[in-house]
Write a protein that holds these residues in place. Sequence first.
Motif, PDB file in Angstrom:
ATOM      1  N   LEU A  39       0.780  -1.203   0.353  1.00 30.35           N
ATOM      2  CA  LEU A  39       0.320  -0.024   0.425  1.00 30.35           C
ATOM      3  C   LEU A  39       1.277   1.227  -0.250  1.00 30.35           C
ATOM      4  CD1 LEU A  39      -2.801   1.532   0.437  1.00 30.35           C
ATOM      5  CD2 LEU A  39      -2.668   1.142   2.920  1.00 30.35           C
ATOM      6  N   ILE A  40       0.982   2.293  -0.762  1.00 29.14           N
ATOM      7  CA  ILE A  40       1.325   3.282  -0.827  1.00 29.14           C
ATOM      8  C   ILE A  40       0.542   4.342  -0.837  1.00 29.14           C
ATOM      9  CG2 ILE A  40       2.544   4.545  -2.687  1.00 29.14           C
ATOM     10  CD1 ILE A  40       3.808   1.730  -2.832  1.00 29.14           C
ATOM     11  N   GLU A  41      -0.496   4.622  -0.858  1.00 30.36           N
ATOM     12  CA  GLU A  41      -1.382   5.673  -0.357  1.00 30.36           C
ATOM     13  C   GLU A  41      -2.656   5.278  -0.719  1.00 30.36           C
ATOM     14  OE1 GLU A  41      -1.749  10.531  -2.107  1.00 30.36           O
ATOM     15  OE2 GLU A  41      -0.646   8.821  -3.196  1.00 30.36           O
ATOM     16  N   LEU A  42      -3.254   5.678   0.891  1.00 28.30           N
ATOM     17  CA  LEU A  42      -4.778   5.682   0.819  1.00 28.30           C
ATOM     18  C   LEU A  42      -5.520   6.669   0.761  1.00 28.30           C
ATOM     19  CD1 LEU A  42      -6.804   3.167   2.171  1.00 28.30           C
ATOM     20  CD2 LEU A  42      -5.585   4.298   3.894  1.00 28.30           C
ATOM     21  N   ASP A  43      -6.497   6.692   0.324  1.00 29.59           N
ATOM     22  CA  ASP A  43      -7.385   8.292  -0.087  1.00 29.59           C
ATOM     23  C   ASP A  43      -8.835   7.436   0.381  1.00 29.59           C
ATOM     24  OD1 ASP A  43      -8.846  10.606  -0.695  1.00 29.59           O
ATOM     25  OD2 ASP A  43      -7.789  10.547  -2.858  1.00 29.59           O
ATOM     26  N   LYS A  44      -9.151   8.778   0.121  1.00 26.74           N
ATOM     27  CA  LYS A  44     -11.175   8.220   0.675  1.00 26.74           C
ATOM     28  C   LYS A  44     -12.235   7.096  -0.263  1.00 26.74           C
ATOM     29  CE  LYS A  44     -12.103  12.826   2.979  1.00 26.74           C
ATOM     30  NZ  LYS A  44     -13.004  13.842   3.521  1.00 26.74           N
ATOM     31  N   LYS A  45     -11.437   7.557  -1.460  1.00 25.88           N
ATOM     32  CA  LYS A  45     -11.514   6.853  -2.511  1.00 25.88           C
ATOM     33  C   LYS A  45     -11.091   4.928  -3.624  1.00 25.88           C
ATOM     34  CE  LYS A  45     -15.786   9.720  -3.139  1.00 25.88           C
ATOM     35  NZ  LYS A  45     -16.297  10.335  -4.423  1.00 25.88           N
ATOM     36  N   VAL A  46     -10.412   5.410  -2.731  1.00 28.38           N
ATOM     37  CA  VAL A  46      -9.335   5.023  -3.764  1.00 28.38           C
ATOM     38  C   VAL A  46      -7.674   3.820  -2.937  1.00 28.38           C
ATOM     39  CG1 VAL A  46      -9.837   5.176  -5.848  1.00 28.38           C
ATOM     40  CG2 VAL A  46      -8.001   6.758  -4.841  1.00 28.38           C
ATOM     41  N   GLN A  47      -7.081   3.085  -3.175  1.00 32.57           N
ATOM     42  CA  GLN A  47      -6.360   2.614  -2.806  1.00 32.57           C
ATOM     43  C   GLN A  47      -5.060   3.075  -4.043  1.00 32.57           C
ATOM     44  OE1 GLN A  47      -6.939  -0.549  -1.150  1.00 32.57           O
ATOM     45  NE2 GLN A  47      -7.544  -0.189   0.715  1.00 32.57           N
ATOM     46  N   ASN A  48      -3.883   3.256  -3.594  1.00 34.21           N
ATOM     47  CA  ASN A  48      -2.818   3.298  -4.178  1.00 34.21           C
ATOM     48  C   ASN A  48      -1.317   1.812  -4.433  1.00 34.21           C
ATOM     49  OD1 ASN A  48       0.816   4.276  -5.222  1.00 34.21           O
ATOM     50  ND2 ASN A  48      -0.976   4.514  -6.972  1.00 34.21           N
ATOM     51  N   LEU A  49      -1.498   1.253  -5.046  1.00 31.60           N
ATOM     52  CA  LEU A  49      -0.360  -0.193  -4.531  1.00 31.60           C
ATOM     53  C   LEU A  49       0.353  -0.319  -5.556  1.00 31.60           C
ATOM     54  CD1 LEU A  49      -3.440  -2.634  -4.528  1.00 31.60           C
ATOM     55  CD2 LEU A  49      -2.512  -1.747  -2.235  1.00 31.60           C
ATOM     56  N   LYS A  50       1.696  -0.815  -5.308  1.00 27.60           N
ATOM     57  CA  LYS A  50       2.887  -1.753  -5.960  1.00 27.60           C
ATOM     58  C   LYS A  50       2.714  -3.058  -5.765  1.00 27.60           C
ATOM     59  CE  LYS A  50       6.549  -1.279  -4.500  1.00 27.60           C
ATOM     60  NZ  LYS A  50       8.161  -1.734  -4.071  1.00 27.60           N
ATOM     61  N   LEU A  51       2.260  -3.502  -7.204  1.00 25.70           N
ATOM     62  CA  LEU A  51       2.764  -4.554  -6.999  1.00 25.70           C
ATOM     63  C   LEU A  51       3.995  -5.458  -7.966  1.00 25.70           C
ATOM     64  CD1 LEU A  51      -0.848  -5.622  -9.112  1.00 25.70           C
ATOM     65  CD2 LEU A  51      -0.404  -5.529  -6.090  1.00 25.70           C
ATOM     66  N   THR A  52       4.238  -6.046  -6.819  1.00 23.68           N
ATOM     67  CA  THR A  52       5.332  -6.860  -7.394  1.00 23.68           C
ATOM     68  C   THR A  52       4.830  -8.411  -8.158  1.00 23.68           C
ATOM     69  OG1 THR A  52       6.534  -5.335  -6.012  1.00 23.68           O
ATOM     70  CG2 THR A  52       8.281  -7.106  -7.084  1.00 23.68           C
ATOM     71  N   ILE A  53       4.914  -8.119  -9.401  1.00 18.76           N
ATOM     72  CA  ILE A  53       4.503  -9.587 -10.250  1.00 18.76           C
ATOM     73  C   ILE A  53       6.254 -10.576 -10.475  1.00 18.76           C
ATOM     74  CG2 ILE A  53       3.276 -11.393 -11.574  1.00 18.76           C
ATOM     75  CD1 ILE A  53       1.830  -8.143 -11.187  1.00 18.76           C
ATOM     76  N   GLU A  54       6.273 -11.668 -10.122  1.00 17.04           N
ATOM     77  CA  GLU A  54       6.672 -12.813 -10.532  1.00 17.04           C
ATOM     78  C   GLU A  54       6.300 -14.099 -11.411  1.00 17.04           C
ATOM     79  OE1 GLU A  54      10.372 -13.545  -8.078  1.00 17.04           O
ATOM     80  OE2 GLU A  54      10.982 -11.206  -7.738  1.00 17.04           O
ATOM     81  N   GLY A  55       7.301 -14.914 -12.184  1.00 17.15           N
ATOM     82  CA  GLY A  55       6.802 -15.841 -13.657  1.00 17.15           C
ATOM     83  C   GLY A  55       7.998 -16.232 -14.539  1.00 17.15           C
ATOM     84  N   GLU A  56       7.301 -17.144 -14.540  1.00 19.83           N
ATOM     85  CA  GLU A  56       8.437 -17.377 -15.348  1.00 19.83           C
ATOM     86  C   GLU A  56       8.785 -17.004 -17.485  1.00 19.83           C
ATOM     87  OE1 GLU A  56      10.654 -19.754 -15.670  1.00 19.83           O
ATOM     88  OE2 GLU A  56      10.514 -19.925 -13.241  1.00 19.83           O
ATOM     89  N   ALA A  57       6.824 -16.084 -17.023  1.00 20.21           N
ATOM     90  CA  ALA A  57       6.627 -15.785 -18.849  1.00 20.21           C
ATOM     91  C   ALA A  57       5.372 -15.153 -18.469  1.00 20.21           C
ATOM     92  CB  ALA A  57       6.793 -16.338 -20.325  1.00 20.21           C
ATOM     93  N   ILE A  58       5.662 -13.528 -17.625  1.00 21.10           N
ATOM     94  CA  ILE A  58       4.312 -13.191 -17.434  1.00 21.10           C
ATOM     95  C   ILE A  58       3.944 -12.823 -18.278  1.00 21.10           C
ATOM     96  CG2 ILE A  58       3.280 -11.125 -16.100  1.00 21.10           C
ATOM     97  CD1 ILE A  58       6.193 -11.024 -13.944  1.00 21.10           C
ATOM     98  N   ASP A  59       2.018 -12.961 -18.810  1.00 25.53           N
ATOM     99  CA  ASP A  59       1.501 -11.919 -19.355  1.00 25.53           C
ATOM    100  C   ASP A  59       1.033 -10.858 -19.398  1.00 25.53           C
ATOM    101  OD1 ASP A  59      -0.211 -11.046 -21.323  1.00 25.53           O
ATOM    102  OD2 ASP A  59      -1.856 -13.629 -21.568  1.00 25.53           O
ATOM    103  N   TYR A  60       1.761  -9.652 -19.900  1.00 29.47           N
ATOM    104  CA  TYR A  60       1.456  -8.463 -19.218  1.00 29.47           C
ATOM    105  C   TYR A  60      -0.326  -7.669 -19.558  1.00 29.47           C
ATOM    106  CZ  TYR A  60       0.272  -3.517 -18.320  1.00 29.47           C
ATOM    107  OH  TYR A  60       0.200  -1.893 -18.016  1.00 29.47           O
ATOM    108  N   ASP A  61      -0.308  -8.447 -20.538  1.00 29.99           N
ATOM    109  CA  ASP A  61      -2.229  -7.751 -20.854  1.00 29.99           C
ATOM    110  C   ASP A  61      -3.571  -9.157 -20.177  1.00 29.99           C
ATOM    111  OD1 ASP A  61      -1.441  -6.032 -23.058  1.00 29.99           O
ATOM    112  OD2 ASP A  61      -1.017  -8.428 -25.000  1.00 29.99           O
ATOM    113  N   ALA A  62      -2.725 -10.258 -19.962  1.00 30.79           N
ATOM    114  CA  ALA A  62      -3.985 -10.752 -19.221  1.00 30.79           C
ATOM    115  C   ALA A  62      -3.505 -10.134 -17.298  1.00 30.79           C
ATOM    116  CB  ALA A  62      -3.645 -12.237 -18.444  1.00 30.79           C
ATOM    117  N   VAL A  63      -2.524  -9.893 -16.432  1.00 29.57           N
ATOM    118  CA  VAL A  63      -2.118  -9.053 -16.065  1.00 29.57           C
ATOM    119  C   VAL A  63      -3.203  -8.250 -15.675  1.00 29.57           C
ATOM    120  CG1 VAL A  63      -0.965  -8.140 -14.051  1.00 29.57           C
ATOM    121  CG2 VAL A  63      -0.138 -10.048 -14.813  1.00 29.57           C
ATOM    122  N   GLU A  64      -3.022  -7.074 -16.879  1.00 36.31           N
ATOM    123  CA  GLU A  64      -3.776  -5.606 -17.322  1.00 36.31           C
ATOM    124  C   GLU A  64      -5.305  -6.122 -16.920  1.00 36.31           C
ATOM    125  OE1 GLU A  64      -3.471  -1.650 -20.017  1.00 36.31           O
ATOM    126  OE2 GLU A  64      -3.383  -3.804 -20.980  1.00 36.31           O
ATOM    127  N   ALA A  65      -5.301  -6.801 -18.151  1.00 40.18           N
ATOM    128  CA  ALA A  65      -7.610  -6.901 -17.742  1.00 40.18           C
ATOM    129  C   ALA A  65      -8.362  -7.416 -16.546  1.00 40.18           C
ATOM    130  CB  ALA A  65      -7.828  -8.592 -19.328  1.00 40.18           C
TER     131      ALA A  65
END
Length: 95
Positions: A39-65
């Motif tokens: 958790l990076i920042e907390l607001d009244k309606k939203v949260q800002n997160l830093k996600l560190t993702i690891e895998g053998e061959a990450i599919d960015y489009d799938a993560v974004e979806a």
Amino acid sequence: MVATRRLVIDVLKPYEPPTLAFTQQVAEADSVAGVNATLIELDKKVQNLKLTIEGEAIDYDAVEAIVEDLGGTIHSVDQVACGEYIVEDAPTPQD
């Protein structure tokens, strides 16, 4: 194409789903082996997160979806590691 092994992304998400459920759903992507959410920042309606993702061959489009299906938005891609293995950052004098 060279495999993406680590992604660090800045995500803006609504309060629901909670961070735990949000992170678990991102981790369920076929190309993802693990996710760390900070958790990076907390607001009244939203949260800002830093996600560190690891895998053998990450599919960015799938993560974004998944992030978008959960009501989130990827603000930036802050780090990418590609190749046969992950190269850790080496300290430099400016650090």
